[in-house]
Design a protein around this motif. Structure first.
Motif, PDB file in Angstrom:
ATOM      1  N   ARG A  80      19.319 -14.945  -1.726  1.00  0.00           N
ATOM      2  CA  ARG A  80      20.473 -15.764  -2.110  1.00  0.00           C
ATOM      3  C   ARG A  80      20.306 -17.203  -1.622  1.00  0.00           C
ATOM      4  O   ARG A  80      20.638 -18.154  -2.344  1.00  0.00           O
ATOM      5  CB  ARG A  80      21.761 -15.170  -1.544  1.00  0.00           C
ATOM      6  N   VAL A  98      19.412  -6.771  -9.584  1.00  0.00           N
ATOM      7  CA  VAL A  98      19.134  -5.948  -8.416  1.00  0.00           C
ATOM      8  C   VAL A  98      18.924  -4.509  -8.876  1.00  0.00           C
ATOM      9  O   VAL A  98      19.720  -3.972  -9.660  1.00  0.00           O
ATOM     10  CB  VAL A  98      20.303  -6.009  -7.413  1.00  0.00           C
ATOM     11  N   ALA A 123      18.277  -9.488   1.169  1.00  0.00           N
ATOM     12  CA  ALA A 123      19.261  -9.992   0.210  1.00  0.00           C
ATOM     13  C   ALA A 123      19.718 -11.410   0.528  1.00  0.00           C
ATOM     14  O   ALA A 123      19.818 -12.263  -0.367  1.00  0.00           O
ATOM     15  CB  ALA A 123      20.461  -9.046   0.162  1.00  0.00           C
ATOM     16  N   GLU A 169      16.599  -5.190  -2.906  1.00  0.00           N
ATOM     17  CA  GLU A 169      17.164  -5.843  -1.739  1.00  0.00           C
ATOM     18  C   GLU A 169      16.838  -5.089  -0.458  1.00  0.00           C
ATOM     19  O   GLU A 169      17.103  -3.897  -0.335  1.00  0.00           O
ATOM     20  CB  GLU A 169      18.678  -5.966  -1.880  1.00  0.00           C
ATOM     21  N   ASP A 215      19.812  -7.634   5.159  1.00  0.00           N
ATOM     22  CA  ASP A 215      19.898  -9.029   5.571  1.00  0.00           C
ATOM     23  C   ASP A 215      19.114  -9.253   6.853  1.00  0.00           C
ATOM     24  O   ASP A 215      19.033  -8.372   7.721  1.00  0.00           O
ATOM     25  CB  ASP A 215      21.351  -9.447   5.802  1.00  0.00           C
ATOM     26  N   LEU A 268      14.813  -7.404  -8.413  1.00  0.00           N
ATOM     27  CA  LEU A 268      14.939  -7.559  -6.966  1.00  0.00           C
ATOM     28  C   LEU A 268      15.326  -6.244  -6.305  1.00  0.00           C
ATOM     29  O   LEU A 268      16.331  -5.626  -6.658  1.00  0.00           O
ATOM     30  CB  LEU A 268      16.005  -8.618  -6.647  1.00  0.00           C
TER      31      LEU A 268
END
Length: 329
Positions: free
Chosen positions: A48, A62, A44, A78, A81, A76
């Motif tokens: 971004r 998403v 994610a 995700e 991170d 997307l």
């Protein structure tokens, strides 16, 4: 929505140019109103970062699974991170690249899609993450339990294939066998027929040694192995002297070229097609293409990466998809 309209994309190494060229491709396809469902597996925060950095704005949403995907925007999925260190292969970039591949492979195995386009990864980074990994081609073959497969390279100027892939040169000779060359040549013939609509393909086979062995003076593989494998077919010719073959542009007279080791094919292929060449894994039940270049850490995150090869990978994937549909009718 039919699975054939769902095209999966992996993020590649997040510290390389994979995300950047993916964004440029998505922008191009959506601007031109692609009818396909574009589904992207990416951390994610990486998504971004590039969405804010690049001057390429497109609609996206998403989704939790690909059954929710739609056309006219990017879908997307995700991933967690991941710490970015642009320009450097890291344990985290290797893990994210591998996880993105496995997300896509899981959907392909579940028959939610039949096409995946993979961004460049770093074998070194994936190995840093503690994952045994020889390459994306080998990973897909292993996951789909396919033993007879080929790494192919596609372009308007030349189609080519390798006998051996990512192994040291000192091990190549031991992998040259009549049975394996014969089976791979047959797979290459069937691939050219099924995936590219070439009814009676012709294939040029290169020798292993300098001067293709020069009648046994510089190696016996051409006489004892390669020629015997060629003689088992009615569509393959050779073995050709590699330097003279490419120097005289003889590839123009064949539907595909079959080489014995990596650089024997990749050097001339990339000289002809560096910005638009495509890597294709032949022999799989699904379609997997990729740009024919690496992670390009030196220009990552600088908005300098050319997405032409990724666009070509998309176009070839669609061409192969449509060719297989015709065969199945």
């Amino acid at each position: 929505m039919k699975k054939e309209n769902k095209i999966l994309f992996t993020c590649g190494d997040i510290n390389g140019i994979g995300p950047e060229i993916s964004f440029k491709l998505f922008y191009f396809l959506l601007k031109n109103k692609s009818k396909y469902h574009l589904i992207y597996f990416c951390p994610a925060n990486v998504f971004r970062f590039y969405y804010e950095m690049l001057p390429l704005k497109f609609k996206y949403r998403v989704i939790k699974n690909i059954d929710e995907s739609e056309a006219n925007h990017l879908n997307l999925i995700e991933m967690p991170d991941a710490k970015m260190e642009i320009g450097t292969p890291t344990t985290q970039s290797g893990k994210s690249a591998y996880d993105s591949l496995m997300f896509a492979i899981n959907e392909l195995k579940n028959k939610k899609s039949s096409v995946v386009i993979t961004a460049p990864v770093s074998k070194y980074a994936i190995n840093l993450a503690g994952i045994k990994f020889r390459g994306q081609t080998e990973l897909f073959a292993n996951e789909f339990k396919v033993k007879n497969f080929l790494m192919m390279f596609l372009s308007r100027k030349m189609k080519a294939s390798l006998h051996t892939i990512h192994i040291p040169l000192k091990e190549v000779s031991s992998e040259i066998k009549v049975s394996t060359i014969s089976s791979k040549l047959l797979l290459l013939q069937k691939t050219l027929q099924k995936d590219f609509g070439i009814k009676k393909p012709t294939i040029a086979v290169l020798g292993l040694n300098p001067h293709a062995g020069e009648n046994g003076k510089i190696g016996k593989e051409e006489i004892q192995i390669i020629s015997k494998a060629i003689n088992k077919t009615d569509f393959a010719k050779g073995p050709y002297v590699p330097d003279a073959f490419f120097g005289n542009h003889l590839y123009k007279f064949f539907d595909a070229v079959y080489g014995m080791y990596h650089d024997q094919i990749l050097i001339p292929f990339k000289m002809l097609n560096f910005s638009q060449g495509v890597n294709f894994t032949a022999g799989l039940p699904i379609i997997r293409t990729s740009p024919d270049h690496g992670t390009a850490y030196d220009i990552a995150g600088k908005n300098r990466a050319d997405f032409s090869s990724l666009l070509s990978a998309f176009k070839y994937a669609i061409q192969i998809l449509n060719s297989r549909k015709k065969v199945e009718r």
